[in-house]
Design a protein around this motif. Structure first.
Motif, PDB file in Angstrom:
ATOM      1  N   ILE A 200       0.899  -1.178  -0.173  1.00  0.00           N
ATOM      2  CA  ILE A 200       0.021  -0.010  -0.008  1.00  0.00           C
ATOM      3  C   ILE A 200       0.926   1.293  -0.041  1.00  0.00           C
ATOM      4  N   ILE A 201       0.807   2.068  -0.844  1.00  0.00           N
ATOM      5  CA  ILE A 201       1.749   3.400  -1.080  1.00  0.00           C
ATOM      6  C   ILE A 201       0.818   4.498  -1.229  1.00  0.00           C
ATOM      7  N   THR A 202       1.401   5.745  -0.593  1.00  0.00           N
ATOM      8  CA  THR A 202       0.720   7.070  -0.832  1.00  0.00           C
ATOM      9  C   THR A 202       1.820   7.898  -0.963  1.00  0.00           C
ATOM     10  N   PRO A 203       1.674   9.004  -1.745  1.00  0.00           N
ATOM     11  CA  PRO A 203       2.482  10.084  -1.944  1.00  0.00           C
ATOM     12  C   PRO A 203       3.223  10.652  -0.790  1.00  0.00           C
ATOM     13  N   PRO A 204       4.435  11.189  -0.607  1.00  0.00           N
ATOM     14  CA  PRO A 204       4.733  11.959   0.379  1.00  0.00           C
ATOM     15  C   PRO A 204       4.207  13.379   0.353  1.00  0.00           C
ATOM     16  N   THR A 205       4.153  13.934   1.580  1.00  0.00           N
ATOM     17  CA  THR A 205       3.727  15.308   1.780  1.00  0.00           C
ATOM     18  C   THR A 205       4.512  16.327   1.037  1.00  0.00           C
ATOM     19  N   SER A 206       5.874  15.987   0.517  1.00  0.00           N
ATOM     20  CA  SER A 206       6.704  16.876  -0.117  1.00  0.00           C
ATOM     21  C   SER A 206       6.029  17.287  -1.561  1.00  0.00           C
ATOM     22  N   THR A 207       4.980  16.512  -1.777  1.00  0.00           N
ATOM     23  CA  THR A 207       4.276  16.678  -3.076  1.00  0.00           C
ATOM     24  C   THR A 207       3.362  17.841  -2.955  1.00  0.00           C
ATOM     25  N   GLY A 208       3.271  18.481  -1.754  1.00  0.00           N
ATOM     26  CA  GLY A 208       2.253  19.471  -1.457  1.00  0.00           C
ATOM     27  C   GLY A 208       0.763  18.807  -0.925  1.00  0.00           C
ATOM     28  N   ALA A 209       0.802  17.628  -0.690  1.00  0.00           N
ATOM     29  CA  ALA A 209      -0.284  17.058  -0.125  1.00  0.00           C
ATOM     30  C   ALA A 209      -0.625  17.345   1.424  1.00  0.00           C
ATOM     31  N   LEU A 210      -1.770  17.372   1.756  1.00  0.00           N
ATOM     32  CA  LEU A 210      -1.970  17.580   3.226  1.00  0.00           C
ATOM     33  C   LEU A 210      -1.371  16.175   4.097  1.00  0.00           C
ATOM     34  N   VAL A 211      -1.150  16.510   5.212  1.00  0.00           N
ATOM     35  CA  VAL A 211      -0.896  15.374   6.244  1.00  0.00           C
ATOM     36  C   VAL A 211      -2.104  14.822   6.443  1.00  0.00           C
ATOM     37  N   GLY A 212      -2.759  14.034   5.884  1.00  0.00           N
ATOM     38  CA  GLY A 212      -4.320  13.514   6.173  1.00  0.00           C
ATOM     39  C   GLY A 212      -4.416  12.760   7.274  1.00  0.00           C
ATOM     40  N   ILE A 213      -5.347  12.972   8.239  1.00  0.00           N
ATOM     41  CA  ILE A 213      -5.552  12.198   9.497  1.00  0.00           C
ATOM     42  C   ILE A 213      -6.133  10.881   9.056  1.00  0.00           C
ATOM     43  N   THR A 214      -7.255  10.786   8.126  1.00  0.00           N
ATOM     44  CA  THR A 214      -7.419   9.507   7.532  1.00  0.00           C
ATOM     45  C   THR A 214      -6.537   8.850   6.994  1.00  0.00           C
ATOM     46  N   ARG A 215      -5.609   9.315   6.227  1.00  0.00           N
ATOM     47  CA  ARG A 215      -4.383   9.108   5.551  1.00  0.00           C
ATOM     48  C   ARG A 215      -3.412   8.144   6.714  1.00  0.00           C
ATOM     49  N   ASP A 216      -3.290   8.769   7.976  1.00  0.00           N
ATOM     50  CA  ASP A 216      -2.485   8.234   9.012  1.00  0.00           C
ATOM     51  C   ASP A 216      -3.199   6.911   9.799  1.00  0.00           C
ATOM     52  N   VAL A 217      -4.367   7.107   9.828  1.00  0.00           N
ATOM     53  CA  VAL A 217      -5.096   6.145  10.287  1.00  0.00           C
ATOM     54  C   VAL A 217      -5.173   4.884   9.533  1.00  0.00           C
ATOM     55  N   VAL A 218      -5.347   5.197   8.376  1.00  0.00           N
ATOM     56  CA  VAL A 218      -5.398   3.925   7.318  1.00  0.00           C
ATOM     57  C   VAL A 218      -3.861   3.163   7.129  1.00  0.00           C
ATOM     58  N   MET A 219      -2.862   4.158   7.269  1.00  0.00           N
ATOM     59  CA  MET A 219      -1.428   3.507   7.198  1.00  0.00           C
ATOM     60  C   MET A 219      -1.257   2.551   8.487  1.00  0.00           C
ATOM     61  N   LYS A 220      -1.748   3.110   9.609  1.00  0.00           N
ATOM     62  CA  LYS A 220      -1.671   2.328  10.794  1.00  0.00           C
ATOM     63  C   LYS A 220      -2.512   1.035  10.776  1.00  0.00           C
ATOM     64  N   LEU A 221      -3.713   1.365  10.241  1.00  0.00           N
ATOM     65  CA  LEU A 221      -4.667   0.284  10.102  1.00  0.00           C
ATOM     66  C   LEU A 221      -4.088  -1.048   9.195  1.00  0.00           C
ATOM     67  N   ALA A 222      -3.450  -0.506   8.092  1.00  0.00           N
ATOM     68  CA  ALA A 222      -2.919  -1.418   6.945  1.00  0.00           C
ATOM     69  C   ALA A 222      -1.980  -2.284   7.788  1.00  0.00           C
ATOM     70  N   GLU A 223      -0.770  -1.582   8.612  1.00  0.00           N
ATOM     71  CA  GLU A 223       0.069  -2.312   8.975  1.00  0.00           C
ATOM     72  C   GLU A 223      -0.505  -3.186  10.004  1.00  0.00           C
TER      73      GLU A 223
END
Ligand code: PXG
Length: 296
Positions: A200-223
């Motif tokens: 499961i891959i998501t772009p780094p926030t250096s692309t100007g993306a928001l540090v999404g809270i759902t993004r973080d939850v999903v990454m932890k959940l995936a792990e």
């Protein structure tokens, strides 16, 4: 008649039709301010502390001193929800630079304006969740990290709105933004993920993306579910050839992407890993330990 919803403005509560701010507010005149979009599920505000932390972090970048402490802000959110008898809700927390004059100099604004809107949640269409979204990579580039990037959740959303307009007029469900290097950044109000060979891959926030809270939850959940979830550069080719793709966000939760610029992702149906994450995410948002209770 139904009771009007009450809106918090600077410590006072106003019925929705009377909830107004000055036309001299720099939030309106210059988009000078920050905000959060938060959700409550069954009487618990999901990740409230994390949203408040991000609000203060955004404010710090634009040198906006929020008069309340974080604890006072959390209590104001909970109190607004209680005044409106809400258990499942959408919460919009806005802090603007405040009232100034017609010049942009923030020194003219002595006091920030704090607004808390709590409303019934407008659910994303179940069709999008079940069938997935058809997305389009749009021409407008995500504002870079050395400009007004979405790393700061500011009131400047024209970058996203331009993307959304483009997707609307082309007849797509949602827009996908690239950064100025041509790498995938995110959606207009959602982070983006792909699944490639089970990873499961998501772009780094250096692309100007928001540090999404759902993004973080999903990454932890995936792990937690035993998958590998990483931040890595995603090119349009990576996206076109991904096994699965999905958006994440407070409003969207997890929504499958089944088509990008008319190219089918995987077999054109929401993928198995996406569906598994959606199922498990439903449990996480309803876990009282993941948020703050509105009613004791
Ligand atoms: N990227 C951008 C640019 C966003 O605005 C997300 C990603 C997802 O982040 P969270 O932390 O929500 O997982 C957002 C979120 C609204 C609204 O009403 C917008 C957002 C969230 C909630 C409501 O426009 N943006």
């Amino acid at each position: 008649m139904e009771k009007e919803l009450l809106v918090y403005i600077d410590g006072e509560y106003y019925p929705k039709p009377q909830a107004k701010i000055s036309v001299y507010d720099h939030g309106l005149l210059y988009g000078d301010g920050v905000f959060e979009g938060i959700r409550a599920y069954s009487g618990v505000v999901f990740k409230l502390k994390e949203h408040i932390d991000r609000l203060y972090r955004s404010a710090r970048v634009i040198m906006l001193n929020i008069p309340q402490t974080k604890e006072e802000m959390i209590n104001a959110v909970l109190e607004t929800l209680r005044k409106n008898n809400l258990r499942d809700a959408y919460i919009r927390l806005v802090v603007t630079r405040g009232v100034g004059d017609l010049g942009l100099d923030p020194r003219k604004c002595p006091k920030p304006t704090v607004i808390i809107i709590t409303d019934v949640i407008k659910l994303h269409s179940t069709e999008a969740k079940e069938k997935g979204m058809r997305a389009m990579i749009v021409w407008v580039k995500r504002d870079p990290v050395d400009a007004t990037s979405h790393e700061v959740k500011s009131l400047n959303y024209l970058n996203s709105i331009l993307g959304k307009i483009e997707a609307n007029i082309a007849g797509f469900d949602e827009a996908i933004c690239l950064d100025k290097n041509g790498h995938i950044s995110e959606g207009v109000a959602e982070n983006l993920f792909i699944v490639q060979n089970g990873k499961i891959i998501t772009p780094p926030t250096s692309t100007g993306a928001l540090v999404g809270i759902t993004r973080d939850v999903v990454m932890k959940l995936a792990e937690k579910l035993g998958y590998t979830a990483v931040e890595s550069t995603i090119t349009p080719t990576d996206l076109f050839t991904a096994d699965e793709a999905f958006f994440t966000g407070t409003a969207a939760e997890i929504v499958p992407i089944v088509e990008v610029n008319k190219r089918m992702i995987g077999d054109g149906k929401p993928g198995p890993i996406t569906r598994r994450l959606m199922q498990e995410f439903e449990k996480v948002v309803r876990d009282p330990k993941e948020g703050i209770r509105i009613y004791q």
